[in-house]
Design an enzyme around this catalytic site. Sequence first.
Site, mmCIF file in Angstrom:
data_model
loop_
_atom_site.group_PDB
_atom_site.id
_atom_site.type_symbol
_atom_site.label_atom_id
_atom_site.label_comp_id
_atom_site.label_asym_id
_atom_site.label_seq_id
_atom_site.Cartn_x
_atom_site.Cartn_y
_atom_site.Cartn_z
ATOM 1 C CG ASP A 1 -1.651 1.270 1.430
ATOM 2 O OD1 ASP A 1 -2.361 1.679 0.498
ATOM 3 O OD2 ASP A 1 -1.526 1.880 2.512
ATOM 4 C CG ASP B 1 -1.668 7.819 0.528
ATOM 5 O OD1 ASP B 1 -0.665 8.533 0.427
ATOM 6 O OD2 ASP B 1 -2.592 7.813 -0.323
ATOM 7 C CG ASP C 1 -2.101 2.041 6.463
ATOM 8 O OD1 ASP C 1 -2.759 2.971 6.969
ATOM 9 O OD2 ASP C 1 -2.054 1.860 5.237
#
Length: 226
Positions: A11, A13, A171
């Site tokens: 991922d 961001d 995240d």
Amino acid sequence: MTGPLRLALFDCDGTLVDSQHAIVESMAEAWRAHGLGEPDPNAVRRVVGLSLVPAVAALLPGSSDDLHVAVAESYRDAFAARRQRGVLEEPLFPGIAETLDALEAAGMLLGVATGKSMRGLRSVLERHGLTHRFVTLQTADTGPGKPHPDMVHRALAETGVGPAATVMIGDTTYDIQMARNARIASVGVSWGYHEVPELRAAGADCIVDDGAQVAAAVLDLLEGKR
């Protein structure tokens, strides 16, 4: 490269880069442009990882589809304006550069699967001199966003890597759910936008607390040590 192909899919961001300030401020500008007041910063952080229009829809439940699209466009404009003014801050998280080095040294391919636009993704990778590191870049510009498995499927098709040799690193629960939907392993990171208990509940195969720990976690999963 020798041996079977293996892929670490990141991922962006909240995993590779810390972009929360730019995201929260750009969303606030978008809301003000439409007379909506101020969004809750925590709520904005919670939807990072989703495609933009669904993220706006989650922040403005009950509003029209037209408003969701208009606010999303205003967000894009605000984010692009920050980039053009040279005030866009998206620093790499500590340990990420070392992890990319370690995974490449282990012969792994690197990729990205993100809710960011392709334009935004290319911009941040170029700024950090990372474009050449990633062999596949997947965004929701041309298909379903997270947690749909489409981005993973496209990354596998582009690289020729099988699901059993692929690990998603992210995240948010959207990352972990996407990995489960695509039937690949996942590493949750604790420094992003969703809490560790949520990542565990979503099905993360392991959780790491430091960017430099990611490579070992990925390799251990692929080698059956976790």
